[in-house]
Design an enzyme around this catalytic site. Structure first.
Site, PDB file in Angstrom:
ATOM      1  N   SER A  64       6.077  -5.885  -1.796  1.00 50.59           N
ATOM      2  CA  SER A  64       6.552  -6.015  -3.179  1.00 50.59           C
ATOM      3  C   SER A  64       6.745  -7.492  -3.523  1.00 50.59           C
ATOM      4  O   SER A  64       6.741  -8.351  -2.625  1.00 50.59           O
ATOM      5  CB  SER A  64       7.874  -5.265  -3.356  1.00 50.59           C
ATOM      6  OG  SER A  64       8.906  -5.964  -2.663  1.00 50.59           O
ATOM      7  N   SER A 122      10.479   9.049  -1.583  1.00 54.46           N
ATOM      8  CA  SER A 122      11.459   9.243  -0.513  1.00 54.46           C
ATOM      9  C   SER A 122      12.169  10.587  -0.669  1.00 54.46           C
ATOM     10  O   SER A 122      12.343  11.088  -1.786  1.00 54.46           O
ATOM     11  CB  SER A 122      12.497   8.104  -0.524  1.00 54.46           C
ATOM     12  OG  SER A 122      11.948   6.949   0.072  1.00 54.46           O
ATOM     13  N   ASN A 148       4.161   6.687  -1.783  1.00 54.74           N
ATOM     14  CA  ASN A 148       4.968   5.472  -1.554  1.00 54.74           C
ATOM     15  C   ASN A 148       6.370   5.811  -1.056  1.00 54.74           C
ATOM     16  O   ASN A 148       7.116   6.534  -1.732  1.00 54.74           O
ATOM     17  CB  ASN A 148       5.113   4.703  -2.866  1.00 54.74           C
ATOM     18  CG  ASN A 148       3.825   4.052  -3.306  1.00 54.74           C
ATOM     19  OD1 ASN A 148       2.765   4.307  -2.762  1.00 54.74           O
ATOM     20  ND2 ASN A 148       3.916   3.191  -4.312  1.00 54.74           N
ATOM     21  N   ILE A 149       6.710   5.244   0.083  1.00 59.44           N
ATOM     22  CA  ILE A 149       8.023   5.523   0.679  1.00 59.44           C
ATOM     23  C   ILE A 149       8.679   4.212   1.101  1.00 59.44           C
ATOM     24  O   ILE A 149       8.137   3.475   1.925  1.00 59.44           O
ATOM     25  CB  ILE A 149       7.869   6.464   1.897  1.00 59.44           C
ATOM     26  CG1 ILE A 149       7.280   7.812   1.453  1.00 59.44           C
ATOM     27  CG2 ILE A 149       9.216   6.652   2.604  1.00 59.44           C
ATOM     28  CD1 ILE A 149       6.871   8.725   2.586  1.00 59.44           C
ATOM     29  N   ASP A 150       9.828   3.928   0.555  1.00 57.35           N
ATOM     30  CA  ASP A 150      10.572   2.726   0.916  1.00 57.35           C
ATOM     31  C   ASP A 150      12.054   3.065   1.172  1.00 57.35           C
ATOM     32  O   ASP A 150      12.618   2.766   2.216  1.00 57.35           O
ATOM     33  CB  ASP A 150      10.443   1.686  -0.205  1.00 57.35           C
ATOM     34  CG  ASP A 150      11.081   0.353   0.172  1.00 57.35           C
ATOM     35  OD1 ASP A 150      11.321   0.125   1.373  1.00 57.35           O
ATOM     36  OD2 ASP A 150      11.342  -0.467  -0.718  1.00 57.35           O
ATOM     37  N   ASP A 177       2.586  -4.098  -4.083  1.00 57.59           N
ATOM     38  CA  ASP A 177       3.331  -3.021  -4.748  1.00 57.59           C
ATOM     39  C   ASP A 177       3.968  -3.565  -6.032  1.00 57.59           C
ATOM     40  O   ASP A 177       4.608  -4.625  -6.007  1.00 57.59           O
ATOM     41  CB  ASP A 177       4.422  -2.536  -3.767  1.00 57.59           C
ATOM     42  CG  ASP A 177       5.118  -1.274  -4.211  1.00 57.59           C
ATOM     43  OD1 ASP A 177       4.507  -0.478  -4.948  1.00 57.59           O
ATOM     44  OD2 ASP A 177       6.288  -1.071  -3.797  1.00 57.59           O
ATOM     45  N   GLY A 201      14.320   4.876  -5.609  1.00 53.61           N
ATOM     46  CA  GLY A 201      15.684   4.737  -5.116  1.00 53.61           C
ATOM     47  C   GLY A 201      16.260   6.005  -4.521  1.00 53.61           C
ATOM     48  O   GLY A 201      15.581   7.024  -4.351  1.00 53.61           O
ATOM     49  N   ASP A 213       1.507  -3.261 -12.549  1.00 49.01           N
ATOM     50  CA  ASP A 213       2.456  -2.351 -13.182  1.00 49.01           C
ATOM     51  C   ASP A 213       2.797  -2.860 -14.574  1.00 49.01           C
ATOM     52  O   ASP A 213       3.696  -3.674 -14.762  1.00 49.01           O
ATOM     53  CB  ASP A 213       3.719  -2.225 -12.331  1.00 49.01           C
ATOM     54  CG  ASP A 213       4.702  -1.215 -12.918  1.00 49.01           C
ATOM     55  OD1 ASP A 213       4.410  -0.685 -14.017  1.00 49.01           O
ATOM     56  OD2 ASP A 213       5.737  -0.958 -12.297  1.00 49.01           O
TER      57      ASP A 213
HETATM   58  P1  13P Z   1      11.222   5.300  -2.997  1.00 51.24           P
HETATM   59  O1  13P Z   1      12.293   4.501  -3.645  1.00 51.24           O
HETATM   60  O2  13P Z   1      11.356   6.744  -3.318  1.00 51.24           O
HETATM   61  O3  13P Z   1      11.115   5.078  -1.533  1.00 51.24           O
HETATM   62  O4  13P Z   1       9.818   4.831  -3.637  1.00 51.24           O
HETATM   63  C1  13P Z   1       9.185   3.658  -3.183  1.00 51.24           C
HETATM   64  C2  13P Z   1       8.082   3.234  -4.075  1.00 51.24           C
HETATM   65  O5  13P Z   1       7.665   3.913  -4.975  1.00 51.24           O
HETATM   66  C3  13P Z   1       7.484   1.904  -3.808  1.00 51.24           C
HETATM   67  O6  13P Z   1       6.516   1.574  -4.767  1.00 51.24           O
HETATM   68  O1  G3H Z   2       9.346   0.475  -5.710  1.00 52.16           O
HETATM   69  C1  G3H Z   2       9.831  -0.516  -5.206  1.00 52.16           C
HETATM   70  C2  G3H Z   2       9.936  -0.647  -3.737  1.00 52.16           C
HETATM   71  O2  G3H Z   2      10.908   0.223  -3.235  1.00 52.16           O
HETATM   72  C3  G3H Z   2      10.149  -2.075  -3.353  1.00 52.16           C
HETATM   73  O3  G3H Z   2      11.444  -2.461  -3.649  1.00 52.16           O
HETATM   74  O4  G3H Z   2      11.155  -4.482  -5.083  1.00 52.16           O
HETATM   75  O5  G3H Z   2      13.285  -4.074  -3.818  1.00 52.16           O
HETATM   76  O6  G3H Z   2      11.198  -4.745  -2.602  1.00 52.16           O
HETATM   77  P1  G3H Z   2      11.802  -4.039  -3.795  1.00 52.16           P
HETATM   78 ZN    ZN Z   3       7.021   2.291  -6.714  1.00 50.36          ZN
END
Ligand code: 13P
Ligand code: G3H
Ligand code: ZN
Length: 322
Positions: A48, A218, A259-261, A81, A180, A103
């Site tokens: 990101s 997530s 996408n999983i963060d 991202d 989130g 985006d």
């Molecule tokens: P989450 O916050 O659900 O993990 O989504 C991450 C995401 O979409 C990153 O682009």
């Molecule tokens: O969708 C966003 C991702 O979870 C990345 O988050 O911008 O805080 O690195 P970030």
């Molecule tokens: Zn995202």
């Protein structure tokens, strides 16, 4: 081995989803690679804008290149991202990224298309593919009227026009998820009807099958939230995410990148909160850092099983001929 995102899509489309995991540091990267090797899965590393600023964008590139040497069997793509136009160009020109996401979903429809088209032209000239977003991801709350909830979702008719005019290679569609830990209160289902309608419209318009990208995927496991709170956290225990058992049905309909963060951040928080709760006199960050790498690898392997990408490395090599 770094491959293009398009190559991974070619193998996965309609069969399974490729996990797209955000990384920010060496510990996450080690856990990610190990988890994907353990589960024999191809994957996408996402970076990101925030991650590029956290240390230095060159640091992440060096970490990834080193991980590639440590794990020679890994097959992955590198993706920007949630990029803005300027960051997309920086990544395209760097020669390191397999794909970028522009985006511009907060812009009006025509402006979103115009910005995306400019990025697509610059990216395609260098063989890089582009993900673009249409529709606004947001919490689709249980108590919101269906019509209001649907207002956030991607309009399948607009999606075809957007893809035709922008030339994007993958579409980040709003299908009921949000970013989130606080996606919705109570379990909610993905909007499969929107995924189906987009895929149907794309086919009827004579466009090539377009991978749909699911952001905000997530699952916010209840047990993870409980352990974090038991170790001093104050996360909302009613928070709820995407049902992991819906990843694969969505993949069969065309969701090819998931996408999983946030879930990975929850693993980090749980490991570190529990470590320092149980060892309040400790100040060496390596023991919890090691535990995190192990736990993150297990978490990634589990996600890959749910996405259907586990045990697909042999097929990837066969289809790509490399
Ligand atoms: P989450 O916050 O659900 O993990 O989504 C991450 C995401 O979409 C990153 O682009
Ligand atoms: O969708 C966003 C991702 O979870 C990345 O988050 O911008 O805080 O690195 P970030
Ligand atoms: Zn995202």
């Amino acid at each position: 081995m770094i491959v293009t995102t398009a190559e991974l899509y070619k193998v996965a489309y309609g069969k399974f989803a490729v996990g797209a995991y955000n990384i920010n540091n060496a510990e996450q990267t080690m856990g990610l690679f190990r988890g994907c090797i353990d589960s024999e899965a191809p994957f996408i590393i996402q970076i990101s804008k925030g991650a590029r600023k956290y240390t230095d964008k060159r640091m992440l590139e060096a970490i990834i290149r080193t991980a590639e040497e440590i794990f020679p069997k890994a097959v992955f793509a590198v993706h920007l991202d949630h990029g803005d136009e300027e960051t997309c160009y920086d990544c395209i020109d760097s020669g390191f990224y397999s794909s970028v996401m522009i985006d511009a979903s907060h812009e009006d429809f025509d402006t979103n298309i115009a910005i995306t088209r400019r990025v697509v032209d610059r990216a395609h000239a260098k063989g890089i593919s582009v993900e673009a977003e249409l529709g606004m991801l947001g919490g689709v709350e249980e108590d919101i009227q269906v019509d209001e909830g649907h207002a956030c979702l991607t309009n399948p008719d607009e999606a075809v026009e957007f893809m035709k005019r922008s030339g994007c290679d993958a579409l980040a569609a709003a299908i009921g998820t949000s970013h989130g830990a606080y996606k919705f209160k109570g379990q909610q289902s993905l909007h499969f009807e929107v995924i189906e309608a987009i895929a149907k419209n794309v086919k009827e318009a004579g466009l090539p099958p377009t991978p749909i990208v699911m952001h905000g995927s997530s699952s916010v496991p209840k047990e993870e939230v409980r352990r974090i709170n038991a170790a001093g956290g104050t996360l909302d225990p009613t928070a709820c995410g995407v049902n992991e058992d819906e990843y694969l049905p969505a993949a069969k309909l065309g969701v090819t990148k998931v996408n999983i963060d946030t879930d990975g951040r929850l693993v980090w928080t749980r490991v570190h909160r529990e470590f320092f709760r149980d060892k309040p006199g400790e100040f060496d960050f390596r023991p919890p850092g090691k535990t995190f790498q192990d736990e993150y690898a297990k978490f990634i392997a589990h996600k890959n099983e749910k996405l259907g990408s586990a045990h697909k490395l042999a097929e990837v090599h066969q289809v790509l001929g490399k």
